[in-house]
Enzyme design. Structure first.
Site, PDB file in Angstrom:
ATOM      1  N   ASN A 143       0.837  -1.217   0.000  1.00  0.00           N
ATOM      2  CA  ASN A 143       0.000   0.000   0.000  1.00  0.00           C
ATOM      3  C   ASN A 143       0.869   1.264   0.000  1.00  0.00           C
ATOM      4  O   ASN A 143       0.368   2.357   0.232  1.00  0.00           O
ATOM      5  CB  ASN A 143      -0.945  -0.010   1.209  1.00  0.00           C
ATOM      6  CG  ASN A 143      -0.195  -0.046   2.530  1.00  0.00           C
ATOM      7  OD1 ASN A 143       1.034   0.042   2.553  1.00  0.00           O
ATOM      8  ND2 ASN A 143      -0.922  -0.178   3.634  1.00  0.00           N
ATOM      9  N   HIS A 145       3.377   1.869   2.082  1.00  0.00           N
ATOM     10  CA  HIS A 145       3.927   2.292   3.378  1.00  0.00           C
ATOM     11  C   HIS A 145       5.444   2.154   3.404  1.00  0.00           C
ATOM     12  O   HIS A 145       6.014   1.295   2.729  1.00  0.00           O
ATOM     13  CB  HIS A 145       3.250   1.574   4.563  1.00  0.00           C
ATOM     14  CG  HIS A 145       3.624   0.138   4.758  1.00  0.00           C
ATOM     15  ND1 HIS A 145       2.711  -0.822   5.164  1.00  0.00           N
ATOM     16  CD2 HIS A 145       4.799  -0.533   4.635  1.00  0.00           C
ATOM     17  CE1 HIS A 145       3.317  -1.983   5.290  1.00  0.00           C
ATOM     18  NE2 HIS A 145       4.578  -1.832   4.967  1.00  0.00           N
TER      19      HIS A 145
HETATM   20  C1  F6R Z   1       9.982  -3.246   7.866  1.00  0.00           C
HETATM   21  C2  F6R Z   1       9.234  -2.125   7.307  1.00  0.00           C
HETATM   22  C3  F6R Z   1       8.191  -2.299   6.259  1.00  0.00           C
HETATM   23  C4  F6R Z   1       8.594  -3.275   5.140  1.00  0.00           C
HETATM   24  C5  F6R Z   1       7.456  -3.425   4.150  1.00  0.00           C
HETATM   25  C6  F6R Z   1       7.793  -4.401   3.047  1.00  0.00           C
HETATM   26  O1  F6R Z   1      10.877  -2.807   8.852  1.00  0.00           O
HETATM   27  O2  F6R Z   1       9.446  -1.042   7.729  1.00  0.00           O
HETATM   28  O3  F6R Z   1       7.892  -1.044   5.704  1.00  0.00           O
HETATM   29  O4  F6R Z   1       9.734  -2.788   4.510  1.00  0.00           O
HETATM   30  O5  F6R Z   1       6.312  -3.878   4.813  1.00  0.00           O
HETATM   31  O6  F6R Z   1       7.884  -5.674   3.566  1.00  0.00           O
HETATM   32  P1  F6R Z   1       8.452  -6.878   2.694  1.00  0.00           P
HETATM   33  O7  F6R Z   1       9.889  -6.608   2.489  1.00  0.00           O
HETATM   34  O8  F6R Z   1       8.244  -8.109   3.562  1.00  0.00           O
HETATM   35  O9  F6R Z   1       7.672  -6.902   1.426  1.00  0.00           O
END
Ligand code: F6R
Length: 252
Positions: A143, A145
């Site tokens: 999304n 973030h």
């Molecule tokens: C983790 C964090 C999150 C992840 C995001 C992507 O510390 O801050 O913003 O980077 O949720 O997660 P993955 O890499 O599992 O797709």
């Protein structure tokens, strides 16, 4: 292949592991120029191959982490350090236990703080005192973030206590026994905290992130896509595989 958008540089590799090797080399260079560099770390699945490269470099004594200072982006709340799904545990398992860090220099928000507001303020102050963060590593949620700054009507400022959105809870359920075990809240550096970093390294892979990456880099700068704030940062490097940049490449 390198796409240079001015303040944002996108390194595209066929294989994401090669992109991650590049990321590990960027960290190595930072630490060789400034051994006490302040590095901001991320968890999640995306940076794991880069952490593997860092461990390998350390085993070959090609990199020295002994003076590195770290701040992690976020931590679930409530969660104990011993919980194998905590980001505290994740960082030790996937990186810190395997490299020559000084454990006194590592900072992660406390997932069991008795006063969360104070924990956020203290974390933010410590970043100000020991920072600025020289290099902040980021992943990005489906999304948009970054950290746990979810889409909202305004950009967050400093480290804050947030409720996770349903889509994030669903995406992260893959790491837990059941979706009910995923914590519903988290402590996270704010968008402003992240933007204060001198340099940002964003890692993105897979076609499922292609739409949101395009929106973040070429769409309106909006808190509804938190990563779009990166358009305003002066020094962002994106390491991506071909599938994550499929939409972006069509623009050129
Ligand atoms: C983790 C964090 C999150 C992840 C995001 C992507 O510390 O801050 O913003 O980077 O949720 O997660 P993955 O890499 O599992 O797709």
């Amino acid at each position: 292949m390198l796409l240079n958008l001015g303040n944002i540089k996108i390194h595209i590799e066929k294989d994401f592991s090669t992109a991650c090797e590049l990321g590990a080399n960027i960290i190595k260079e930072k630490l060789s120029k400034k051994p006490n560099s302040v590095i901001g770390f991320a968890t999640g699945g995306t940076p794991i191959p880069m952490y593997k490269h860092l461990i390998e470099m350390c085993n070959h004594q090609e990199i020295n982490f002994s003076e590195m200072v770290t701040f992690n982006l976020d931590e679930y709340f409530p969660i104990s350090k011993e919980n194998d799904q905590s980001y505290y545990y994740f960082m030790r398992e996937n990186l810190f236990n395997h490299i020559n860090v000084n454990f006194d220099n590592l900072h992660i928000p406390n997932g069991l703080a008795s006063d969360v507001e104070k924990e956020c303020a203290d974390y933010e102050n410590l970043i100000k005192t020991l920072g600025p963060i020289d290099l902040q590593i980021l992943g990005m949620g489906l999304n948009g973030h970054i950290g746990f700054n979810e889409p909202d009507n305004k950009f967050t400022q400093g480290t804050n206590y947030v409720a996770l959105q349903e889509s994030t809870i669903t995406a992260n359920a893959r790491f837990f026994n059941s979706i009910d075990d995923v914590p519903k809240k988290a402590l996270t550096m704010g968008i402003k905290t992240i933007m204060m970093s001198t340099e940002i390294l964003l890692l993105v892979n897979g076609e499922k992130k292609a739409d949101i990456l395009e929106q973040a880099l070429f769409g309106e700068i909006s808190p509804h896509v938190p990563a779009s704030a990166l358009q305003l940062h002066q020094n962002v490097t994106i390491l991506a595989d071909e599938s994550a940049v499929a939409n972006i490449l069509k623009r050129f």
